[in-house]
Scaffold this motif. Structure first.
Motif, PDB file in Angstrom:
ATOM      1  N   SER A 238       0.719  -1.321  -0.069  1.00  0.00           N
ATOM      2  CA  SER A 238       0.106   0.081  -0.091  1.00  0.00           C
ATOM      3  C   SER A 238       0.749   1.309   0.102  1.00  0.00           C
ATOM      4  N   HIS A 239       1.847   1.282   0.652  1.00  0.00           N
ATOM      5  CA  HIS A 239       2.831   2.391   0.682  1.00  0.00           C
ATOM      6  C   HIS A 239       3.459   2.628  -0.745  1.00  0.00           C
ATOM      7  N   ASP A 240       3.697   1.484  -1.275  1.00  0.00           N
ATOM      8  CA  ASP A 240       4.302   1.688  -2.636  1.00  0.00           C
ATOM      9  C   ASP A 240       3.212   2.218  -3.597  1.00  0.00           C
ATOM     10  N   ILE A 241       2.229   1.892  -3.524  1.00  0.00           N
ATOM     11  CA  ILE A 241       1.056   2.386  -4.269  1.00  0.00           C
ATOM     12  C   ILE A 241       0.977   3.637  -4.008  1.00  0.00           C
ATOM     13  N   LEU A 242       0.861   3.999  -2.723  1.00  0.00           N
ATOM     14  CA  LEU A 242       0.576   5.563  -2.652  1.00  0.00           C
ATOM     15  C   LEU A 242       1.658   6.436  -2.971  1.00  0.00           C
ATOM     16  N   SER A 243       2.770   5.951  -2.954  1.00  0.00           N
ATOM     17  CA  SER A 243       3.978   6.655  -3.497  1.00  0.00           C
ATOM     18  C   SER A 243       4.159   6.507  -4.892  1.00  0.00           C
ATOM     19  N   GLY A 244       3.468   5.739  -5.645  1.00  0.00           N
ATOM     20  CA  GLY A 244       3.551   5.865  -7.249  1.00  0.00           C
ATOM     21  C   GLY A 244       4.778   4.716  -7.544  1.00  0.00           C
ATOM     22  N   ARG A 245       5.533   4.111  -6.546  1.00  0.00           N
ATOM     23  CA  ARG A 245       6.484   3.234  -7.001  1.00  0.00           C
ATOM     24  C   ARG A 245       5.842   1.946  -7.696  1.00  0.00           C
ATOM     25  N   LEU A 246       4.596   1.491  -7.449  1.00  0.00           N
ATOM     26  CA  LEU A 246       3.783   0.388  -7.793  1.00  0.00           C
ATOM     27  C   LEU A 246       2.577   0.966  -8.256  1.00  0.00           C
ATOM     28  N   VAL A 247       2.026   0.409  -9.219  1.00  0.00           N
ATOM     29  CA  VAL A 247       0.592   0.473  -9.687  1.00  0.00           C
ATOM     30  C   VAL A 247      -0.175  -0.481  -9.398  1.00  0.00           C
ATOM     31  N   GLN A 248      -1.498  -0.254  -8.812  1.00  0.00           N
ATOM     32  CA  GLN A 248      -2.360  -1.615  -8.577  1.00  0.00           C
ATOM     33  C   GLN A 248      -3.205  -1.624  -9.914  1.00  0.00           C
ATOM     34  N   TRP A 249      -3.204  -2.955 -10.382  1.00  0.00           N
ATOM     35  CA  TRP A 249      -3.915  -3.192 -11.400  1.00  0.00           C
ATOM     36  C   TRP A 249      -5.453  -3.612 -11.301  1.00  0.00           C
ATOM     37  N   GLY A 250      -5.480  -4.108  -9.972  1.00  0.00           N
ATOM     38  CA  GLY A 250      -6.919  -4.516  -9.395  1.00  0.00           C
ATOM     39  C   GLY A 250      -6.844  -5.520  -8.191  1.00  0.00           C
ATOM     40  N   ASP A 251      -8.034  -5.802  -8.030  1.00  0.00           N
ATOM     41  CA  ASP A 251      -8.143  -6.943  -6.608  1.00  0.00           C
ATOM     42  C   ASP A 251      -8.478  -8.274  -7.366  1.00  0.00           C
ATOM     43  N   VAL A 252      -7.742  -8.977  -6.397  1.00  0.00           N
ATOM     44  CA  VAL A 252      -7.725 -10.638  -7.111  1.00  0.00           C
ATOM     45  C   VAL A 252      -9.056 -11.214  -6.276  1.00  0.00           C
ATOM     46  N   ASP A 253      -9.741 -11.680  -7.213  1.00  0.00           N
ATOM     47  CA  ASP A 253     -11.073 -12.436  -6.916  1.00  0.00           C
ATOM     48  C   ASP A 253     -10.803 -13.487  -5.920  1.00  0.00           C
ATOM     49  N   GLY A 254     -11.728 -13.567  -4.819  1.00  0.00           N
ATOM     50  CA  GLY A 254     -11.755 -14.634  -3.978  1.00  0.00           C
ATOM     51  C   GLY A 254     -10.431 -14.547  -3.076  1.00  0.00           C
ATOM     52  N   SER A 255      -9.589 -13.553  -2.913  1.00  0.00           N
ATOM     53  CA  SER A 255      -8.335 -13.458  -2.185  1.00  0.00           C
ATOM     54  C   SER A 255      -8.497 -13.229  -0.715  1.00  0.00           C
ATOM     55  N   ASP A 256      -9.454 -13.214  -0.051  1.00  0.00           N
ATOM     56  CA  ASP A 256      -9.494 -12.548   1.415  1.00  0.00           C
ATOM     57  C   ASP A 256      -8.538 -13.431   2.226  1.00  0.00           C
ATOM     58  N   ILE A 257      -7.725 -12.875   2.909  1.00  0.00           N
ATOM     59  CA  ILE A 257      -6.934 -13.403   3.893  1.00  0.00           C
ATOM     60  C   ILE A 257      -7.180 -13.111   5.284  1.00  0.00           C
ATOM     61  N   ALA A 258      -7.103 -14.097   6.255  1.00  0.00           N
ATOM     62  CA  ALA A 258      -7.280 -14.079   7.625  1.00  0.00           C
ATOM     63  C   ALA A 258      -6.186 -14.562   8.438  1.00  0.00           C
ATOM     64  N   LEU A 259      -5.745 -13.594   9.370  1.00  0.00           N
ATOM     65  CA  LEU A 259      -4.722 -14.251  10.190  1.00  0.00           C
ATOM     66  C   LEU A 259      -5.314 -14.831  11.571  1.00  0.00           C
ATOM     67  N   TRP A 260      -5.226 -15.830  11.949  1.00  0.00           N
ATOM     68  CA  TRP A 260      -5.717 -16.455  13.200  1.00  0.00           C
ATOM     69  C   TRP A 260      -4.534 -16.658  14.283  1.00  0.00           C
ATOM     70  N   ALA A 261      -4.916 -16.316  15.450  1.00  0.00           N
ATOM     71  CA  ALA A 261      -4.167 -16.635  16.552  1.00  0.00           C
ATOM     72  C   ALA A 261      -4.861 -18.158  17.244  1.00  0.00           C
ATOM     73  N   LEU A 262      -4.191 -19.130  17.223  1.00  0.00           N
ATOM     74  CA  LEU A 262      -4.889 -20.388  17.679  1.00  0.00           C
ATOM     75  C   LEU A 262      -3.789 -20.901  18.973  1.00  0.00           C
ATOM     76  N   TYR A 263      -4.806 -21.657  19.849  1.00  0.00           N
ATOM     77  CA  TYR A 263      -4.371 -22.248  20.979  1.00  0.00           C
ATOM     78  C   TYR A 263      -5.001 -23.483  21.122  1.00  0.00           C
ATOM     79  N   PRO A 264      -4.409 -24.612  21.967  1.00  0.00           N
ATOM     80  CA  PRO A 264      -5.252 -25.728  22.191  1.00  0.00           C
ATOM     81  C   PRO A 264      -6.426 -25.468  23.040  1.00  0.00           C
ATOM     82  N   SER A 265      -7.629 -26.168  22.745  1.00  0.00           N
ATOM     83  CA  SER A 265      -8.857 -26.192  23.546  1.00  0.00           C
ATOM     84  C   SER A 265      -8.922 -26.916  24.587  1.00  0.00           C
ATOM     85  N   ARG A 266      -7.921 -27.784  24.747  1.00  0.00           N
ATOM     86  CA  ARG A 266      -7.887 -28.859  25.673  1.00  0.00           C
ATOM     87  C   ARG A 266      -7.393 -28.475  26.984  1.00  0.00           C
ATOM     88  N   ARG A 267      -6.724 -27.330  27.079  1.00  0.00           N
ATOM     89  CA  ARG A 267      -6.487 -26.894  28.472  1.00  0.00           C
ATOM     90  C   ARG A 267      -6.831 -25.419  28.752  1.00  0.00           C
TER      91      ARG A 267
END
Length: 298
Positions: A238-267
């Motif tokens: 995003s910083h490269d796009i705002l500065s003009g260093r890169l150009v965004q051609w478009g959003d990739v369909d179905g590319s949603d990314i989620a980062l999860w924090a996971l831990y054992p449920s048994r304890r």
């Protein structure tokens, strides 16, 4: 099983010898030897190979040490937490995190957490595979779009999406089958066309993978150099796009990314894991790509 004998066994295994364990704990060597012998007798197993000055764990001894060491540490930490009112996180916290998140954000997150919780000994390893938390002794793992796992619970703390980007020097794509030079992550021969959404609608881009790299940071740097286009997380560019260093051609369909924090449920959730989850929430209160980009770019 005698927990005291088990604790003495772990002490000897950790220090790789009765003498060193006795000196570290200020305990009689004969007492430790007797307790370990009693444990071996109760289990009908030999836990150590004894020979001269060499003391080595047997296969069964190593398995017992690996499985019980963490549990005994948690018992000690629980007792300490109860004694102190349970408010102060303490002890070892082992975390596994994916490569890109580790390269861009985890160093700062870990440093800030260490300053905030000096009694926690944080250990972070980088791995894109789905590590086995129980077998490998992790307290918490961070995963990208994890598959459902009944043995784990957790929360999504960040969201991102992929975009197609290129250097301004690279001619914009045409939806006519013309091959576009591309930088891709990973090895192999796949050259699946990209489907992106632009202000003018959906577009299908045929690609020619001219460069294959194992890290998205390397992919971004190559795209900055103008060698080809790539699909990258918006937070990373995003910083490269705002500065003009890169150009965004478009959003990739179905590319949603989620980062999860996971831990054992048994304890029960330890105070140190709760503290790190709160730390993630404080760093990314809304969990948006813009927050991650701002955090990485600060």
């Amino acid at each position: 099983m005698d927990l005291l004998a088990l604790a003495d066994f772990n002490l000897v295994a950790r220090h790789e010898g009765f003498g060193r364990a006795a000196r570290a704990a200020n305990r009689p060597k004969a007492t430790l030897s007797r307790r370990v012998a009693e444990l071996e007798a109760s289990l009908s197993l030999r836990l150590f190979e004894r020979g001269g000055r060499i003391l080595k764990l047997t296969e069964e001894g190593r398995a017992l040490f690996e499985r019980t060491g963490t549990l005994l540490a948690e018992l000690d930490e629980t007792a300490a937490a109860i004694a102190s009112g349970g408010k102060t996180p303490r002890g070892r916290l082992r975390i596994s995190a994916p490569l890109l998140f580790s390269q861009t954000a985890m160093g700062r997150l870990a440093a800030d957490f260490a300053v905030k919780h000096p009694q926690v000994r944080l250990e972070v390893t980088t791995d894109d595979r789905a590590v086995d938390m129980i077998e490998e002794g992790y307290d918490l793992v961070i995963r990208v779009n994890p598959a459902p796992d009944e043995s784990l619970v957790g929360r999504a703390f960040l969201r991102d999406r992929l975009v197609a980007v290129a250097s301004p020097s690279l001619a914009p794509p045409h939806d006519d089958g013309t091959l576009v030079p591309a930088v891709v992550r990973g090895s192999g021969s796949a050259n699946t066309p990209w489907t992106i959404t632009t202000p003018n609608g959906r577009s299908r881009i045929a690609i020619d993978p001219v460069l294959r790299l194992s890290s998205l940071v390397m992919v971004r740097d190559a795209v900055r150099a103008g060698v080809g286009a790539a699909l990258l997380p918006i937070s990373l560019v995003s910083h490269d796009i705002l500065s003009g260093r890169l150009v965004q051609w478009g959003d990739v369909d179905g590319s949603d990314i989620a980062l999860w924090a996971l831990y054992p449920s048994r304890r029960l959730l330890s105070t140190r894991v709760s503290a790190f989850l709160d730390h993630l929430k404080s760093a990314f209160p809304q969990g948006t790509p813009d927050e991650l980009a701002a955090y990485v770019g600060d």
